[in-house]
Design an enzyme around this catalytic site. Structure first.
Site, mmCIF file in Angstrom:
data_model
loop_
_atom_site.group_PDB
_atom_site.id
_atom_site.type_symbol
_atom_site.label_atom_id
_atom_site.label_comp_id
_atom_site.label_asym_id
_atom_site.label_seq_id
_atom_site.Cartn_x
_atom_site.Cartn_y
_atom_site.Cartn_z
ATOM 1 N N GLY A 1 -35.404 -29.770 30.196
ATOM 2 C CA GLY A 1 -35.164 -29.729 29.346
ATOM 3 C C GLY A 1 -35.525 -28.553 28.164
ATOM 4 N N THR B 1 -37.537 -41.281 33.444
ATOM 5 C CA THR B 1 -39.033 -40.613 33.876
ATOM 6 C C THR B 1 -40.077 -40.676 33.824
ATOM 7 O OG1 THR B 1 -37.578 -38.112 33.984
ATOM 8 C CG2 THR B 1 -39.836 -37.927 34.006
ATOM 9 N N HIS C 1 -42.092 -33.723 40.199
ATOM 10 C CA HIS C 1 -41.616 -32.676 38.661
ATOM 11 C C HIS C 1 -41.755 -31.082 38.937
ATOM 12 C CE1 HIS C 1 -40.723 -33.845 34.510
ATOM 13 N NE2 HIS C 1 -40.749 -33.197 34.610
ATOM 14 N N GLY D 1 -38.748 -28.250 44.358
ATOM 15 C CA GLY D 1 -38.450 -27.057 45.414
ATOM 16 C C GLY D 1 -37.199 -26.410 46.676
ATOM 17 N N ARG E 1 -34.103 -24.978 47.655
ATOM 18 C CA ARG E 1 -33.735 -22.880 46.867
ATOM 19 C C ARG E 1 -32.392 -22.959 47.952
ATOM 20 N NH1 ARG E 1 -36.229 -24.847 43.074
ATOM 21 N NH2 ARG E 1 -38.163 -23.708 42.394
ATOM 22 N N ARG F 1 -35.130 -25.571 38.337
ATOM 23 C CA ARG F 1 -35.151 -24.494 39.052
ATOM 24 C C ARG F 1 -33.908 -23.812 39.124
ATOM 25 N NH1 ARG F 1 -40.219 -25.574 39.952
ATOM 26 N NH2 ARG F 1 -41.967 -25.030 37.597
#
Ligand SMILES: Cc1cc2nc3c(=O)[nH]c(=O)nc-3n(C[C@H](O)[C@H](O)[C@H](O)COP(=O)(O)O)c2cc1C
Length: 420
Positions: free
Chosen positions: A84, A160, A288, A321, A323, A343
């Site tokens: 968001g 969600t 999340h 998580g 990456r 992320r």
């Protein structure tokens, strides 16, 4: 001209670049988790604890990391998940992320708390786009947003369901990260000491639109919709999460949404089965990213159980998580059809907009292909439990059936919770 992004060798490098450019408040909003960040830490620890078991001499010269998801081919087993805050990280980051995803041939998910109108993101971003829905205080009003996303033409709706109330993000409270933000001495100093963000992101919004980014994809009831009413207090009140949702609500969304429906935030196998029974086409197994329940179970650990319970009825996406390309292959080997990143893409766009988002995806692409070679896998469909070794479970292999066939040793071993 050489691409400065090439200096970012991995997602951690992009994170460092994003950290330099963004204010502390914006960076920590992207980067940190809720409460003590235990879920965030354990998401990583669980992925790190799973090992890939290479097979050799398999001629991996022609490797294809492509997948078919909901009947459509994609170049990589990756999805950009909804985040968001993206619009605060870069000017119109949603368009940048969508374009990067389209160029790489993977789906992009637009968050309902994004700051660019969904129709604009669809038109300017292109590619495969999904829309994510949070249900705010007024659950009926949220159905208006479902209809709008349907009419706009999103290919999937991601509902969600793991956030029935506000997240206890203590870092954000300390940093004064409110949306819409209030200017305080702390936020002014933070902004002024990060001029690239202040001018390049906030300055561009002010120049182009004369105001800070807002929430154009959330339906506000008439009393909150008028510009003059767009105050932090009213928005925050209207945007309180809805704690009344139940499986009937999912059925109502199903009735309204004619295309692919994905339920995000499933961790229990029985809930996956229920989602399928309510007509969902897919789920995202997720905690999340550790932003909600800090004591939440770890998605990669629950994934095999969920895949066993509902994998034949649902498309399964996993996140939280991831990456590295090797993380992605672990998720796929343990039963996911694709992996979503949050992320990792935000770090990219926070570091350098569309170029950074492209770099994030390119890093995963290279790592996925390299790892496929290293474990002797030519295509994603051939990944299975045989490709992973779970912590504390070094397989005991029986005699191979013939000299050249794989033993399939992992098939009979139950998945056990990782011991730390
Ligand atoms: C800053 C941030 C904002 C997020 N915003 C949303 C959101 O608006 N809706 C949602 O369903 N998930 C949201 N998520 C969760 C992501 O979609 C995803 O589940 C998670 O980030 C995946 O983990 P990863 O960040 O470790 O890849 C957000 C995550 C982050 C880090």
């Amino acid at each position: 001209m050489s691409d400065p992004m090439r200096k970012a060798l991995n997602i951690a490098d992009l994170r460092r670049l994003a950290r330099r450019r963004l204010t502390k408040a914006v960076f920590e909003f992207c980067d940190r988790g809720s409460e003590d960040e235990i879920a965030m830490r354990d998401n990583r620890a669980a992925l790190d604890g799973i090992k890939l078991l290479p097979r050799v001499l398999t001629n991996v010269s022609a490797r294809d990391p492509g997948i078919t998801l909901f009947g459509k081919k994609h170049a990589l087993p990756l999805v950009i998940g909804p985040t968001g805050i993206a619009g605060w990280v870069w000017y119109r980051a949603e368009v940048a992320l969508a374009r990067a995803a389209a160029a790489a041939g993977i789906p992009f998910t637009l968050a309902s708390t994004s700051s660019t109108a969904m129709e604009k993101v669809l038109a300017e971003g292109g590619g495969t786009q999904w829309f994510q829905l949070y249900v705010w205080r007024d659950a009926e009003a949220a159905l208006t947003t479902v209809a709008r996303a349907r009419d706009a033409g999103f290919e999937a709706l991601v509902l969600t369901v793991d956030s029935p109330t506000y997240n206890n993000r203590e870092f954000d409270i300390r940093n004064g990260a409110n949306f819409p933000p209030r200017v305080t001495l702390q936020s002014a100093i933070d902004g002024l000491t990060h001029p690239r963000w202040l001018v390049g992101t906030i300055g561009r919004y002010l120049l182009a639109e004369g105001r800070l980014p807002r929430f154009p994809n959330i339906y506000f009831p008439p009393e909150a919709a008028a510009e003059k009413d767009y105050t932090a207090g009213k928005v925050a009140g209207f945007m309180s999460r809805n704690d009344t949702l139940d499986w009937d609500y999912l059925r109502r969304v199903r009735d309204l949404w004619p295309r692919t429906l994905i339920v995000k935030g499933i961790l229990h196998p029985d809930d996956a089965v229920k989602a399928a029974a309510c007509g969902a086409d897919g789920i995202i197994v997720s905690n999340h990213a550790g932003n909600v329940l800090d004591a939440a179970a770890i998605p990669i650990e629950m994934l095999p159980h969920i895949a066993a319970a509902a994998g034949n009825r649902l498309t399964i996406i996993v996140d939280s998580g991831f990456r590295r390309g090797s993380d992605v292959l672990k998720g796929l080997a343990l039963g996911a059809d694709a992996v979503a990143i949050g992320r990792a893409a935000l770090y990219g766009v926070g570091a350098a907009g569309e170029a950074g988002a492209r770099r994030a995806i390119a890093i995963f692409d290279a790592e996925i292909r390299r790892t496929m070679a290293n474990i002797g896998v030519r295509d994603i469909a051939s990944l299975s439990r045989d490709n992973v070794v779970l912590p504390g479970h070094v397989p005991s292999f029986g005699a191979p059936k013939d000299g050249l066939s794989a033993p399939g040793a992992n098939e009979t071993r139950p998945f056990t919770v990782i011991q730390r």
